[in-house]
Design an enzyme around this catalytic site. Structure first.
Site, PDB file in Angstrom:
ATOM      1  N   TYR A 165       0.755  -1.400  -0.194  1.00 18.61           N
ATOM      2  CA  TYR A 165      -0.047   0.038   0.093  1.00 18.61           C
ATOM      3  C   TYR A 165       0.747   1.355   0.002  1.00 18.61           C
ATOM      4  O   TYR A 165       0.085   2.419  -0.020  1.00 18.61           O
ATOM      5  CB  TYR A 165      -0.906  -0.004   1.173  1.00 18.61           C
ATOM      6  N   PHE A 174     -10.672  -4.579  10.838  1.00 13.97           N
ATOM      7  CA  PHE A 174     -11.578  -4.868   9.853  1.00 13.97           C
ATOM      8  C   PHE A 174     -11.068  -5.228   8.488  1.00 13.97           C
ATOM      9  O   PHE A 174      -9.868  -5.463   8.371  1.00 13.97           O
ATOM     10  CB  PHE A 174     -12.385  -3.268   9.887  1.00 13.97           C
TER      11      PHE A 174
HETATM   12  C1  LIG Z   1      -7.206  -3.966   3.271  1.00 18.30           C
HETATM   13  C2  LIG Z   1      -6.989  -5.153   2.903  1.00 18.30           C
HETATM   14  O1  LIG Z   1      -8.016  -5.849   2.440  1.00 18.30           O
HETATM   15  S1  LIG Z   1      -5.512  -6.141   2.861  1.00 18.30           S
HETATM   16  C3  LIG Z   1      -5.737  -7.454   1.833  1.00 18.30           C
HETATM   17  C4  LIG Z   1      -5.357  -7.558   0.470  1.00 18.30           C
HETATM   18  N1  LIG Z   1      -5.487  -8.501  -0.253  1.00 18.30           N
HETATM   19  C5  LIG Z   1      -4.630  -9.721  -0.295  1.00 18.30           C
HETATM   20  O2  LIG Z   1      -3.687  -9.875   0.037  1.00 18.30           O
HETATM   21  C6  LIG Z   1      -5.117 -11.029  -1.035  1.00 18.30           C
HETATM   22  C7  LIG Z   1      -4.119 -11.597  -1.783  1.00 18.30           C
HETATM   23  N2  LIG Z   1      -3.387 -10.813  -3.054  1.00 18.30           N
HETATM   24  C8  LIG Z   1      -4.085 -10.260  -3.889  1.00 18.30           C
HETATM   25  O3  LIG Z   1      -5.285 -10.174  -4.111  1.00 18.30           O
HETATM   26  C9  LIG Z   1      -3.384  -9.347  -4.921  1.00 18.30           C
HETATM   27  O4  LIG Z   1      -2.099  -9.900  -4.936  1.00 18.30           O
HETATM   28  C10 LIG Z   1      -3.286  -7.676  -4.589  1.00 18.30           C
HETATM   29  C11 LIG Z   1      -4.534  -7.040  -4.324  1.00 18.30           C
HETATM   30  C12 LIG Z   1      -2.311  -7.684  -3.088  1.00 18.30           C
HETATM   31  C13 LIG Z   1      -2.431  -7.129  -5.702  1.00 18.30           C
HETATM   32  O5  LIG Z   1      -3.169  -7.079  -6.775  1.00 18.30           O
HETATM   33  P1  LIG Z   1      -2.501  -6.648  -8.041  1.00 18.30           P
HETATM   34  O6  LIG Z   1      -3.743  -6.524  -9.064  1.00 18.30           O
HETATM   35  O7  LIG Z   1      -1.576  -7.943  -8.457  1.00 18.30           O
HETATM   36  O8  LIG Z   1      -1.639  -5.190  -7.979  1.00 18.30           O
HETATM   37  P2  LIG Z   1      -1.106  -4.475  -9.124  1.00 18.30           P
HETATM   38  O9  LIG Z   1      -0.988  -5.377 -10.422  1.00 18.30           O
HETATM   39  O10 LIG Z   1      -2.023  -3.297  -9.421  1.00 18.30           O
HETATM   40  O11 LIG Z   1       0.279  -4.137  -8.420  1.00 18.30           O
HETATM   41  C14 LIG Z   1       0.619  -2.876  -8.461  1.00 18.30           C
HETATM   42  C15 LIG Z   1       2.125  -2.884  -8.164  1.00 18.30           C
HETATM   43  O12 LIG Z   1       2.198  -3.440  -6.671  1.00 18.30           O
HETATM   44  C16 LIG Z   1       3.001  -4.596  -6.597  1.00 18.30           C
HETATM   45  N3  LIG Z   1       2.280  -5.679  -5.637  1.00 18.30           N
HETATM   46  C17 LIG Z   1       1.112  -5.903  -5.604  1.00 18.30           C
HETATM   47  N4  LIG Z   1       0.911  -6.822  -4.716  1.00 18.30           N
HETATM   48  C18 LIG Z   1       2.105  -7.098  -4.105  1.00 18.30           C
HETATM   49  C19 LIG Z   1       2.529  -8.051  -3.225  1.00 18.30           C
HETATM   50  N5  LIG Z   1       1.630  -8.732  -2.640  1.00 18.30           N
HETATM   51  N6  LIG Z   1       3.890  -7.913  -2.806  1.00 18.30           N
HETATM   52  C20 LIG Z   1       4.721  -7.160  -3.465  1.00 18.30           C
HETATM   53  N7  LIG Z   1       4.281  -6.472  -4.373  1.00 18.30           N
HETATM   54  C21 LIG Z   1       3.008  -6.115  -4.574  1.00 18.30           C
HETATM   55  C22 LIG Z   1       3.125  -5.039  -7.943  1.00 18.30           C
HETATM   56  O13 LIG Z   1       4.166  -5.950  -8.385  1.00 18.30           O
HETATM   57  C23 LIG Z   1       3.240  -3.817  -8.802  1.00 18.30           C
HETATM   58  O14 LIG Z   1       4.263  -3.080  -8.852  1.00 18.30           O
HETATM   59  P3  LIG Z   1       4.892  -2.391 -10.143  1.00 18.30           P
HETATM   60  O15 LIG Z   1       3.890  -1.156 -10.134  1.00 18.30           O
HETATM   61  O16 LIG Z   1       6.225  -2.003  -9.765  1.00 18.30           O
HETATM   62  O17 LIG Z   1       4.755  -3.360 -11.178  1.00 18.30           O
END
Ligand SMILES: CC(=O)SCCNC(=O)CCNC(=O)[C@H](O)C(C)(C)COP(=O)(O)OP(=O)(O)OC[C@H]1O[C@@H](n2cnc3c(N)ncnc32)[C@H](O)[C@@H]1OP(=O)(O)O
Length: 402
Positions: free
Chosen positions: A124, A402
Site C-alpha cells: 500500500y 476490519f
Molecule cells: C485492506 C486489505 O483488504 S488487505 C488484503 C489485500 N489482499 C490480499 O492480500 C489478497 C491476496 N493478494 C491479492 O489479491 C493481490 O495480490 C493484491 C490485491 C495484493 C495485489 O493486486 P494486483 O492486481 O496484483 O496489484 P497490481 O498489479 O496493481 O500491482 C501494483 C504494484 O504493486 C506490486 N504488488 C502488488 N501486490 C504485491 C504484493 N503482494 N507484494 C509485493 N508487491 C506487490 C506489483 O508488483 C506492482 O508493482 P509495479 O507497479 O512496480 O509493477
C-alpha cells in the site's frame, strides 16, 4: 494495462465479491448459510469491482467511519477492507486501478483520510498509505507472574454471554473510545459484520470500576497440551482489550492471569506504551515478542487533515507535500502551534504523502524519517522544530480489526 474495467459494484454482486475475497485470502468457500448470515453487512455502497470478459477479477471496499486525531478531534475517514484480485489476474495493474477509483470516490464523499490493515507490508505504500500505528505482542508466563503490592487493584470482572456481548459492547466501546489518536468509530456495519464473528470465537469479560463499566477483553483459549506434555494447559489469546485507564487494564490482566488451567496469556497488537511488565515483581515475565504495523493511513484531504490535529509549541515550519495520485494535495503548508495555512513560500522540509501518513498520528517523528532519507531537509533548523510541532505526547493505537 487494458482488458478490464473498474466500476462500482451493482446490487447482487456482493456475493461474488465476497467469494473472490475469500479465495484470495485462502478462506473456505462460504456456504449459502454463511452468506445468509453475512449478507446484511455487505451493502454495495462503497464497493468496487474490476471486470474482465464479463467476470469479476478484483474488488475493493470501504466503510465510513471517524478517525481520532491528535488533539481530541475526529475526522471522517474511509476504513478500507475487502481488497483482492483473482490469482489469475494479479500483477497486471488491477489493484492499482481499483485503488485509484476508490481514492477518488472517498475524496468525493468528503473523507479526510483512508485507513486499512495490510495483509502484506509491500502493497500500500505506493498508493500513499504509511504505517501510522503499530502494536506489540505480549506474552506473560502465568507461573512466575506476581503482581507488585503497589499495582492498581480493585474493581470486579464479569463474563458476558454472547447475547449480552452483542447488547452491551457497542455502548461500552462508544463510551470508552476513541480515547487516543488512531482509534476509529465502529459503525453499525462493523457491529453487524465483524463483531458477531469475533464474539462467536471468544469469551467476553467486562471490568467495572468505581464509575461503572470501564473496560472489556475478548479472548480465546488455545490448547497447549501435547501427548508428551499433557499438563501444559492453555494459552489465553487476547483479541481485544479496551479500557479507560490503567486501573481497568490491570483489572482485566489480573482476571486473565487468574483463570485456571492457563499457562500463559498472549496479547497481540497492544499499544506500544502499555506498561504491563511494570505491574509484576519480575518484569521479565512479560515478554514483547514482536512489534507489527497496525493501521496504515492515507491522507485524502491534506489541508483538512492538517487543520484537524493539534500541534506542539515550536517555530513554524513550511512543509512541501507531494501527492502524485491526488495532486490537489501537493503544495506547501505552514505548520505552527496555532494552526495550518497553505502558502506559496519556500519549504523547509519536503516529503511524500506516505511519510505524512507516518507522522500524522505521532507514531514517527520527522527527524527519524529525515535520518532515513525519507524527508528531504532543505533547512536543517526546521527539523527539531517539526519534531516539536508534530509530537503528540501519546502513542497512537487503533485496536479495531476490519
Ligand atoms: C485492506 C486489505 O483488504 S488487505 C488484503 C489485500 N489482499 C490480499 O492480500 C489478497 C491476496 N493478494 C491479492 O489479491 C493481490 O495480490 C493484491 C490485491 C495484493 C495485489 O493486486 P494486483 O492486481 O496484483 O496489484 P497490481 O498489479 O496493481 O500491482 C501494483 C504494484 O504493486 C506490486 N504488488 C502488488 N501486490 C504485491 C504484493 N503482494 N507484494 C509485493 N508487491 C506487490 C506489483 O508488483 C506492482 O508493482 P509495479 O507497479 O512496480 O509493477
Amino acid at each position: 494495462m487494458t482488458g478490464f474495467e473498474v466500476r462500482p459494484l451493482a446490487e447482487g454482486e456482493q456475493r461474488p465479491a465476497f467469494e473472490l475475497l475469500g479465495r484470495a485470502l485462502h478462506a473456505p468457500r462460504p456456504t449459502d448459510e454463511d452468506w445468509e448470515q453475512r449478507a446484511r453487512a455487505h451493502a454495495v455502497d462503497r464497493k468496487f469491482g474490476a471486470f474482465a470478459e464479463g467476470r469479476m477479477v478484483g474488488t475493493a471496499g470501504s466503510f465510513g467511519t471517524e478517525l481520532a486525531v491528535p488533539g481530541g478531534k475526529t475526522v471522517p475517514a474511509a476504513a478500507v477492507d475487502g481488497v483482492a484480485v483473482r490469482a489469475d489476474h494479479t500483477r497486471r495493474g488491477v489493484l492499482t486501478a481499483l485503488m485509484g477509483e476508490q481514492l477518488r470516490d472517498c475524496v468525493a464523499r468528503g473523507d479526510v483520510a483512508a485507513c486499512l490493515h495490510a495483509s502484506e507490508a509491500t502493497i500500500y505504500g505506493r498508493f500513499g498509505y504509511g504505517v501510522a500505528t503499530r502494536g506489540k505482542t505480549l506474552r506473560v508466563h502465568k507461573g512466575r507472574a506476581r503482581f507488585r503490592d503497589d499495582a492498581p487493584a480493585g474493581g470486579r470482572v464479569r463474563l458476558l454471554e454472547p447475547e449480552e456481548a452483542h447488547e452491551q459492547l457497542p455502548g461500552l466501546y462508544e463510551r470508552i473510545a476513541p480515547y487516543r489518536p488512531g482509534m476509529i468509530g465502529r459503525p453499525p456495519r462493523w457491529w453487524h459484520w465483524a463483531h458477531p464473528r469475533i464474539v462467536a470465537q471468544h469469551h467476553v469479560a467486562v471490568h467495572t470500576g468505581p464509575a461503572g463499566d470501564d473496560g472489556f477483553v475478548l479472548y480465546r483459549p488455545e490448547d497447549l497440551r501435547t501427548f508428551e506434555q499433557p499438563g501444559a494447559g492453555s494459552a489465553l489469546v487476547v483479541r481485544e482489550l479496551h479500557a479507560t485507564g490503567v486501573e481497568a487494564v490491570t483489572g482485566l490482566w489480573r482476571y486473565l492471569l487468574n483463570v485456571d488451567l492457563v499457562a500463559e496469556v498472549r496479547a497481540p497488537a497492544r499499544p506500544l506504551d502499555e506498561p504491563i511488565g511494570l505491574l509484576f515483581t519480575d518484569p521479565r515475565v512479560c515478554q514483547v515478542e514482536r512489534i507489527d504495523d497496525s493501521l496504515w493511513l492515507r491522507l485524502l484531504d491534506v489541508p483538512a487533515a492538517l487543520a484537524a490535529r493539534s500541534y506542539g509549541e515550536g517555530e513554524p515550519v513550511v512543509l512541501e507535500v507531494a501527492d502524485p495520485m491526488l495532486p490537489a494535495n501537493s503544495g506547501c503548508y505552514r505548520i505552527s502551534p496555532g494552526g495550518v495555512e497553505r502558502v506559496e513560500a519556500a519549504p523547509s522540509l519536503r516529503l511524500g504523502i506516505e511519510e505524512l501518513g507516518m507522522l500524522y498520528l505521532g507514531d514517527r517523528a520527522p527527524g527519524l524519517l529525515a535520518s532515513l532519507g525519507r524527508i528531504e531537509v532543505l533547512r536543517p533548523e526546521a527539523l527539531p522544530a517539526a519534531d516539536t510541532l508534530f509530537a503528540t505526547g501519546s502513542v497512537p493505537f487503533c485496536g479495531t480489526s476490519f
